[in-house]
Enzyme design. Structure first.
Site, mmCIF file in Angstrom:
data_model
loop_
_atom_site.group_PDB
_atom_site.id
_atom_site.type_symbol
_atom_site.label_atom_id
_atom_site.label_comp_id
_atom_site.label_asym_id
_atom_site.label_seq_id
_atom_site.Cartn_x
_atom_site.Cartn_y
_atom_site.Cartn_z
ATOM 1 N N CYS A 1 0.842 -1.194 0.000
ATOM 2 C CA CYS A 1 0.000 0.000 0.000
ATOM 3 C C CYS A 1 0.880 1.249 0.000
ATOM 4 C CB CYS A 1 -0.902 0.001 1.230
ATOM 5 S SG CYS A 1 -1.970 1.454 1.367
ATOM 6 N N CYS B 1 0.872 4.429 6.998
ATOM 7 C CA CYS B 1 0.284 4.251 8.328
ATOM 8 C C CYS B 1 1.268 3.504 9.232
ATOM 9 C CB CYS B 1 -1.024 3.477 8.234
ATOM 10 S SG CYS B 1 -2.246 4.253 7.148
ATOM 11 N N ARG C 1 -18.299 -2.347 17.203
ATOM 12 C CA ARG C 1 -17.707 -3.632 16.850
ATOM 13 C C ARG C 1 -16.378 -3.880 17.563
ATOM 14 N NH1 ARG C 1 -16.921 -4.026 10.810
ATOM 15 N NH2 ARG C 1 -19.091 -4.684 10.821
ATOM 16 N N CYS D 1 -17.075 -8.440 4.709
ATOM 17 C CA CYS D 1 -16.280 -7.233 4.518
ATOM 18 C C CYS D 1 -15.061 -7.547 3.666
ATOM 19 C CB CYS D 1 -15.839 -6.665 5.861
ATOM 20 S SG CYS D 1 -17.210 -6.363 7.007
ATOM 21 N N CYS E 1 -19.689 -5.009 2.902
ATOM 22 C CA CYS E 1 -18.904 -3.877 3.385
ATOM 23 C C CYS E 1 -17.578 -3.899 2.644
ATOM 24 C CB CYS E 1 -18.672 -3.978 4.895
ATOM 25 S SG CYS E 1 -17.680 -2.616 5.587
ATOM 26 N N CYS F 1 -19.160 3.182 8.046
ATOM 27 C CA CYS F 1 -18.458 2.390 9.060
ATOM 28 C C CYS F 1 -17.132 3.102 9.326
ATOM 29 C CB CYS F 1 -18.222 0.968 8.553
ATOM 30 S SG CYS F 1 -17.251 -0.077 9.686
ATOM 31 N N CYS G 1 0.652 -0.344 10.295
ATOM 32 C CA CYS G 1 0.145 -1.320 9.337
ATOM 33 C C CYS G 1 1.250 -2.074 8.607
ATOM 34 C CB CYS G 1 -0.756 -0.620 8.321
ATOM 35 S SG CYS G 1 -1.559 -1.758 7.171
#
Length: 386
Positions: A93, A97, A306, A139, A170, A230, A100
């Site tokens: 990616c 972040c 959640r 998801c 999702c 979400c 991550c």
């Protein structure tokens, strides 16, 4: 605050002390915030930042009681929504972040092997397994900064195929512009996940390749398209309680609180900047995570809250406390994107012991449906009225 109980200590004839004074302050807070449960369900706008801070400061047992009371006013008491999360494109990616393992910026230290996007038939097979084991929402996450034009037909096909199974859908694909959000809405996407992660103030300590406002812009595009929002956070990244308070307050500043709010506890991954720091300095208390769940439940009474990352390390008792705090959704399956999760057999056992039942799926219909002209055989798309 809607429907909160007033908790009072028995009267006693004894001199006051600091503990008495604190109890009095707590009781005054609960009494001040108590309102008739029959009033508006959308009470979240009533909460100031000071109210949120005061909730965080409540004795834990008082806070859990308030959270469970609010939860029962808006949801079936012992019913949970179960989701399965699948990575449809893993690694490399372009975002940086700091928590991550999928970030291309950390690939030399995390050693995560990037994978191309999964074939449609493999995703559908995983969705069928998820439904067979009790999930109502499927998801799909892709390690993109944003989906490209060539990716959109792929994700639209996935939405339609998964919805055809009777599952809620999702996706989390990174940033979306208005046109992309509309495409996903037209395909019938139920939820779009795009976490704020933390407070605006602390955000620059987490990621530098996108801004906080860009995250909010994506959520606005999702909301305006008609897709359910979400959006949650990750606690335990080195942020302060003030940052957790500000994050809850940010949710309440939205035109409408997210319909689904994942509250993650950081799973520190070696080789990521934040993960390495937390491994060295120590993780956030589980009770502070549970406290965050409870405050979220009280402030966002009609949202699904959640249990997400971090649950795999919890004891049965800690998970029971999290459900008591108002959590009513969790991820099912042995893996969350690239990190571990509690096993399905353990989840099934725990649900039996706690007396929890799974919620049935309620996917929304797509905005567009195919229509065949009986005379010419020409097929076209008709947009359904809202």
């Amino acid at each position: 605050m809607a429907g909160l109980l007033s908790i009072a200590e028995p009267n006693a004839s004894r001199p006051t002390d600091p503990i008495d004074n604190q109890n009095s302050l707590n009781n005054d807070l609960l009494a001040r915030l108590a309102t008739d449960a029959t009033k508006s369900l959308q009470a979240s706008k009533q909460y100031s930042r000071e109210d949120i801070a005061a909730l965080f400061d409540l004795p834990l047992m008082d806070l859990l009681l308030q959270a469970q009371t609010v939860h029962r006013q808006h949801f079936a008491a012992n019913e949970v929504q179960i989701s399965t999360l699948l990575s449809i494109k893993t690694g490399n990616c372009p975002e940086d972040c700091g928590y991550c393992s999928q970030s291309g910026h950390h690939r030399d230290t995390t050693k995560l092997q990037a994978e191309k996007r999964l074939e449609v038939d493999k995703v559908i097979a995983a969705a069928k397994r998820a439904k067979a084991t009790g999930s109502s929402r499927f998801c799909m996450g892709a390690a993109w900064k944003h989906p490209s034009a060539k990716d959109m037909p792929y994700v639209v096909e996935l939405i339609k195929e998964v919805k055809a199974l009777g599952l809620e859908t999702c996706m989390t694909l990174g940033m979306l512009d208005t046109a992309q959000a509309t495409q996903l809405a037209d395909a019938g996407l139920d939820y779009y996940n795009h976490n704020l992660d933390t407070s605006r103030r602390y955000y620059e300590q987490v990621v530098s390749t996108r801004s906080y406002d860009e995250r909010l812009d994506t959520l606005t595009n999702v909301r305006n398209s008609g897709i359910n929002v979400c959006s949650g956070n990750i606690v335990g990244m080195g942020e302060s309680r003030d940052d957790r308070i500000d994050w809850v307050h940010e949710l309440l500043n939205m035109p409408k609180a997210p319909e689904s709010i994942p509250v993650n506890l950081l799973v520190p991954i070696a080789g990521t900047p934040i993960g390495d720091r937390v491994i060295e300095e120590g993780q956030l208390s589980v009770l502070e995570w549970i406290r965050t769940i409870a405050v979220t439940r009280i402030c966002c009474p009609t949202s699904y809250v959640r249990l997400s990352a971090g649950r795999e390390s919890l004891s049965d008792s800690e998970q029971a406390l999290a459900f008591m705090a108002g959590a009513n959704s969790f991820f099912y399956g042995d893996k969350l994107l690239t990190t571990g999760n509690a096993s399905q057999s353990s989840d099934n056992r725990l649900m039996r012991e706690l007396g929890l039942t799974a919620q049935f799926a309620a996917p929304r219909p797509p905005k567009q449906v195919p229509v065949m002209d009986a005379m010419s055989g020409h097929q076209s798309q008709v947009v359904l009225a809202e």
